[in-house]
Write an enzyme that holds these catalytic residues in place. Structure first.
Site, PDB file in Angstrom:
ATOM      1  N   CYS A   1      -5.193   0.588   3.768  1.00 41.23           N
ATOM      2  CA  CYS A   1      -5.291  -0.831   4.108  1.00 41.23           C
ATOM      3  C   CYS A   1      -6.706  -1.362   3.910  1.00 41.23           C
ATOM      4  CB  CYS A   1      -4.845  -1.042   5.551  1.00 41.23           C
ATOM      5  SG  CYS A   1      -5.778  -0.090   6.758  1.00 41.23           S
TER       6      CYS A   1
ATOM      7  N   ASN B   1      -1.265  -9.340   4.723  1.00 33.61           N
ATOM      8  CA  ASN B   1      -1.131  -7.907   4.956  1.00 33.61           C
ATOM      9  C   ASN B   1      -0.856  -7.205   3.627  1.00 33.61           C
ATOM     10  OD1 ASN B   1      -1.006  -5.521   6.366  1.00 33.61           O
ATOM     11  ND2 ASN B   1       0.831  -6.035   7.530  1.00 33.61           N
TER      12      ASN B   1
ATOM     13  N   HIS C   1      -6.305  -1.322  11.773  1.00 35.97           N
ATOM     14  CA  HIS C   1      -5.706  -1.790  10.521  1.00 35.97           C
ATOM     15  C   HIS C   1      -6.619  -2.828   9.853  1.00 35.97           C
ATOM     16  CE1 HIS C   1      -2.648  -2.449   7.596  1.00 35.97           C
ATOM     17  NE2 HIS C   1      -2.235  -3.610   8.055  1.00 35.97           N
TER      18      HIS C   1
ATOM     19  N   GLN D   1       0.817  -1.219   0.000  1.00 33.59           N
ATOM     20  CA  GLN D   1       0.000   0.000   0.000  1.00 33.59           C
ATOM     21  C   GLN D   1       0.851   1.271   0.000  1.00 33.59           C
ATOM     22  OE1 GLN D   1      -1.696  -1.138   3.974  1.00 33.59           O
ATOM     23  NE2 GLN D   1      -1.450   1.024   4.457  1.00 33.59           N
TER      24      GLN D   1
END
Lengths: 121, 235
Positions: free
Chosen positions: B25, B194, B167, B19
């Site tokens: 996110c 992630n 997150h 990102q």
């Protein structure tokens, strides 16, 4: 003022400060810190605008090494250490890399609870 | 439920993305969930666009006026699913590539490849989360990322961890026994994708403990949403 700001942010981490003792036995010499930081710069291709910025980032890096050690003690089943975020203060890290708004409240009108699924067999 | 399950082994998970220095996110979590749902609906893995949501999704949660999707300033996966239902769906990453900053919206409805059929919020119950994961594909979840800045690998299971979610990530699987040398025992864990690139964590992935003793560690079970997709045929 940059260094003071980094220290203040460390103090704002109440979860960790409550349970961790002194780090006197783990204090690095300036030479060791410089070597660690230079290795970090090479590994992640970091470049800073001037010597002042680099010195500040090195102070943040040193603070994050201490923070990683505390995380290691609090989270012993994982491995904590130097990452590509090691030159960022916790506040910078939050601002730049986290982005879930509203604390994650999923109360969107129109959404609905998922039906309960069978979990046996 | 199977003892171990990993959607990566079934082809429902795309490559790890990055990102960059942008609080987007939420859009990566959303696109990852829809990539998985689209795979289940069509048998084809399409890598979908986050930039479309960063640029074009400004949906707000009506019950919380501060919780609006806002590009690099943050957003919510559930509101993003709502945006996708209203707008029609997502283009591919290739058609609408990620640039890591908010630009003017260039959404082209004729290039939609994945559409949301429905989405739901899963209860804070690990068995239900696992069941929804296995049945519907990877799940968009929120997590407290306090321990992620320094994470390198292994099963994370902090003695104390806040439950404030900050997150957005993607739950892609779970394991029954991740060996933890320090505790000399196995520990069940969630597998989380992630969006910080492959050079973070375990090739871009994070493992966090689950099970009765780790209940809702770092708030990982608190905000879980599942999405289903419909097949879109290009004209």
């Amino acid at each position: 003022s940059s260094s003071a700001s980094a220290e203040r942010e460390e103090e704002e981490d109440p979860l960790i400060e409550q349970v961790v003792g002194g780090d006197d036995d783990e204090l690095m010499s300036e030479l060791e810190a410089e070597a660690h930081f230079a290795s970090f710069e090479r590994r992640f291709g970091k470049a800073y605008g001037d010597a002042g910025e680099r010195a500040y980032r090195m102070s943040v890096f040193s603070a994050n090494l201490r923070r990683a050690r505390r995380h290691q003690r609090l989270d012993p089943t994982a491995e904590h250490g130097v990452t590509k975020f090691s030159d960022l203060t916790p506040a910078e890290f939050r601002d730049r890399f986290l982005g879930l708004r509203g604390g994650g409240r999923p109360n969107l009108a129109g959404s609905r609870d998922a039906p309960i699924l069978p979990t046996d067999g | 439920l199977p003892a171990d399950f990993d959607w990566r082994e079934h082809g429902a998970v795309g490559p790890v993305k990055d990102q960059g220095s942008c609080g987007s996110c939420w859009s990566f979590s959303t696109s990852g969930a829809l990539e998985g749902a689209h795979f289940l609906a069509t048998g084809k893995l399409e890598v979908l666009s986050e930039q479309q949501m960063v640029d074009c999704d400004h949906e707000c949660d009506p019950s919380e006026s501060r919780a609006c999707d806002s590009g690099c300033n943050g957003g919510l996966m559930t509101t993003a699913f709502s945006y996708l239902m209203k707008s029609g769906g997502l283009q591919t990453e290739k058609d609408y590539p990620y640039v890591g900053r908010e630009n003017t919206c260039k959404f082209d409805k004729s290039k939609i490849v994945a559409q949301v059929k429905n989405f739901s919020v899963v209860s804070v119950n690990e068995d239900q989360i696992a069941a929804n994961l296995v049945k519907h594909g990877p799940l968009a979840i929120g997590i407290n990322a306090a321990f992620m800045q320094t994470y390198i690998g292994g099963v994370s299971c902090p003695f104390i961890c806040g439950k404030h979610l900050d997150h957005g990530v993607l739950l892609v699987g779970y394991g029954s026994a991740g060996y933890t040398p320090i505790r000399f025992k196995d520990m069940p864990y969630w597998i989380i994708k992630n969006s910080w690139g492959e050079n973070w964590g375990e090739h871009g992935y994070y493992k966090i403990c689950r099970g009765p003793r780790a209940h809702n560690k770092c708030g990982v079970d608190s905000m879980v949403s599942t999405v289903t997709a419909i097949h879109t045929k290009k004209e």
